[in-house]
Design an enzyme around this catalytic site. Structure first.
Site, mmCIF file in Angstrom:
data_model
loop_
_atom_site.group_PDB
_atom_site.id
_atom_site.type_symbol
_atom_site.label_atom_id
_atom_site.label_comp_id
_atom_site.label_asym_id
_atom_site.label_seq_id
_atom_site.Cartn_x
_atom_site.Cartn_y
_atom_site.Cartn_z
ATOM 1 N N HIS A 45 -21.194 -19.611 -33.359
ATOM 2 C CA HIS A 45 -22.093 -18.996 -34.350
ATOM 3 C C HIS A 45 -23.442 -19.699 -34.377
ATOM 4 O O HIS A 45 -23.597 -20.817 -33.865
ATOM 5 C CB HIS A 45 -21.462 -19.033 -35.748
ATOM 6 C CG HIS A 45 -21.271 -20.414 -36.291
ATOM 7 N ND1 HIS A 45 -20.319 -21.295 -35.804
ATOM 8 C CD2 HIS A 45 -21.933 -21.098 -37.260
ATOM 9 C CE1 HIS A 45 -20.395 -22.442 -36.452
ATOM 10 N NE2 HIS A 45 -21.367 -22.358 -37.343
ATOM 11 N N ASP B 64 -26.082 -20.785 -37.469
ATOM 12 C CA ASP B 64 -25.868 -20.905 -38.913
ATOM 13 C C ASP B 64 -26.605 -19.834 -39.726
ATOM 14 O O ASP B 64 -27.805 -19.613 -39.528
ATOM 15 C CB ASP B 64 -26.275 -22.300 -39.392
ATOM 16 C CG ASP B 64 -25.207 -23.328 -38.998
ATOM 17 O OD1 ASP B 64 -24.015 -22.946 -38.944
ATOM 18 O OD2 ASP B 64 -25.560 -24.488 -38.730
ATOM 19 N N HIS C 79 -23.369 -22.799 -31.853
ATOM 20 C CA HIS C 79 -22.494 -23.972 -31.775
ATOM 21 C C HIS C 79 -21.088 -23.579 -32.206
ATOM 22 O O HIS C 79 -20.866 -22.517 -32.805
ATOM 23 C CB HIS C 79 -23.033 -25.123 -32.619
ATOM 24 C CG HIS C 79 -23.169 -24.808 -34.077
ATOM 25 N ND1 HIS C 79 -24.194 -24.034 -34.566
ATOM 26 C CD2 HIS C 79 -22.411 -25.152 -35.144
ATOM 27 C CE1 HIS C 79 -24.069 -23.915 -35.873
ATOM 28 N NE2 HIS C 79 -22.980 -24.571 -36.262
ATOM 29 N N ARG D 62 -23.994 -32.170 -44.232
ATOM 30 C CA ARG D 62 -24.851 -31.195 -43.578
ATOM 31 C C ARG D 62 -25.979 -30.706 -44.477
ATOM 32 O O ARG D 62 -25.753 -30.407 -45.645
ATOM 33 C CB ARG D 62 -23.965 -29.994 -43.192
ATOM 34 C CG ARG D 62 -24.598 -29.012 -42.266
ATOM 35 C CD ARG D 62 -23.645 -27.879 -41.953
ATOM 36 N NE ARG D 62 -24.090 -26.692 -42.656
ATOM 37 C CZ ARG D 62 -23.862 -25.452 -42.247
ATOM 38 N NH1 ARG D 62 -23.141 -25.237 -41.163
ATOM 39 N NH2 ARG D 62 -24.299 -24.431 -42.934
HETATM 40 C C1 SIN Z 1 -20.907 -26.341 -38.548
HETATM 41 O O1 SIN Z 1 -20.712 -25.266 -38.000
HETATM 42 O O2 SIN Z 1 -21.861 -26.557 -39.274
HETATM 43 C C2 SIN Z 1 -19.917 -27.478 -38.321
HETATM 44 C C3 SIN Z 1 -20.111 -28.125 -37.024
HETATM 45 C C4 SIN Z 1 -19.143 -29.261 -36.825
HETATM 46 O O3 SIN Z 1 -18.385 -29.588 -37.742
HETATM 47 O O4 SIN Z 1 -19.155 -29.856 -35.757
#
Ligand code: SIN
Length: 290
Positions: A102, A104, A260, A275
């Site tokens: 995805h 974000d 990612h 995050r």
């Molecule tokens: C995310 O998609 O923000 C999480 C990425 C992760 O935990 O590595």
């Protein structure tokens, strides 16, 4: 006083780079920030090992890149409205948060330009994050195919993960993260399928298997065929690298040109990261720039 020397060590191919010789706990001096921004524009994913940061320092670092983004459907840390805790406890067997390809919050009218993730507790095995380069994936398509898809638009929504019957809603209460499913998540937004990066001018494929539902104006079968092809193409090994974490590492990525995917493989161990996001612009169509 020690003087640090900035060093940028890129992956072969240039997508993703490790940055050392900076101290993220203090405001970066303007020439250093400019150099790090240039590295980010060039490599799209940067990671900075050995950067222990308090919440205040993580927030201050984030604000050197722009305003905070809007982070819905997951409760932030108490008293820290802009920090989400990405957490999976050792006892959990639920879906890994972010464990599908995805970009974000691509369902927002102005999706976040950047995500910043700071590692607190990293398991001894598993838990890597995969990154896929949407610019190189676009550049590898034939000119005829590029011309065909450049004018298209895609429909995005948060419904699959965060709708009332979304896959995270089904696990609510069983995970360490505070997911907030909502009927609002079913709302749709249309974005260009190929976008121009506002800083680099490069074109990137801007669709992802979690939030992109269809191609605007296409039938279900037509959408499935085109998106299925694109998702397979975008995640070919040649466009992907696997990123291994360590505690106190800060990693940031550009949602405008990459996807990612957080991997699992660490059941029985705890993984905790903090995050933040940086606000972005409304995606601009590659076709408009032609
Ligand atoms: C995310 O998609 O923000 C999480 C990425 C992760 O935990 O590595």
């Amino acid at each position: 006083m020690t003087t640090l020397a900035l060093e940028v060590k890129a992956n072969p191919g240039g997508f993703g780079a490790e940055v050392t010789g900076v101290d993220l706990s203090r405001p970066l001096p303007p020439p250093v920030l400019d150099a790090v921004k240039a590295a980010f524009a060039r490599h799209a994913v940067l990671w900075f090992p050995d950067q222990p940061l308090t919440h205040d320092q993580l927030e201050a670092f984030t604000l050197q890149w722009g305003e905070y983004g809007w982070d819905p459907y997951v409760a932030p840390l108490a008293d820290r409205p802009h920090i989400l805790e990405v957490r999976r406890d050792a006892s959990e067997t639920t879906t890994v948060f972010g464990g599908f390809w995805h970009s974000d919050w691509s369902f927002q009218a102005t999706p976040p330009a950047i995500t910043i993730l700071h590692a607190k507790v990293i398991p001894p095995v598993g838990g890597d994050t995969l990154y896929a380069d949407g610019c190189r994936a676009w550049e590898a398509l034939s000119p005829a195919f590029q011309a065909m898809i450049a004018p298209l638009r895609a429909v995005h929504s948060a419904g699959r993960p965060y709708g009332s019957a979304g896959f995270y809603a089904k696990e609510a209460g069983r995970t360490g993260m505070k997911i907030l499913p909502s009927a609002e998540a079913e709302k749709t937004y249309v974005h260009p399928l190929v976008r121009i990066h506002p800083a680099t001018g490069r074109k990137a494929l801007f669709v992802n298997p979690v939030y992109t539902l269809s191609v605007d104006g296409f039938s279900e079968a037509e959408s499935a065929a085109l998106l299925g092809f694109l998702f397979k193409h975008m995640t070919e090994d040649r466009f992907v690298f696997r990123h291994a974490w360590a505690a106190n590492m800060l990693t940031m990525w550009d949602n405008r040109c990459c996807m990612h995917n957080a991997t699992g493989g660490y059941d029985g161990h705890t993984r905790i990261l903090h995050r933040t996001t940086v606000a972005g612009d409304a995606p601009r169509a590659a076709a408009d720039a032609a």
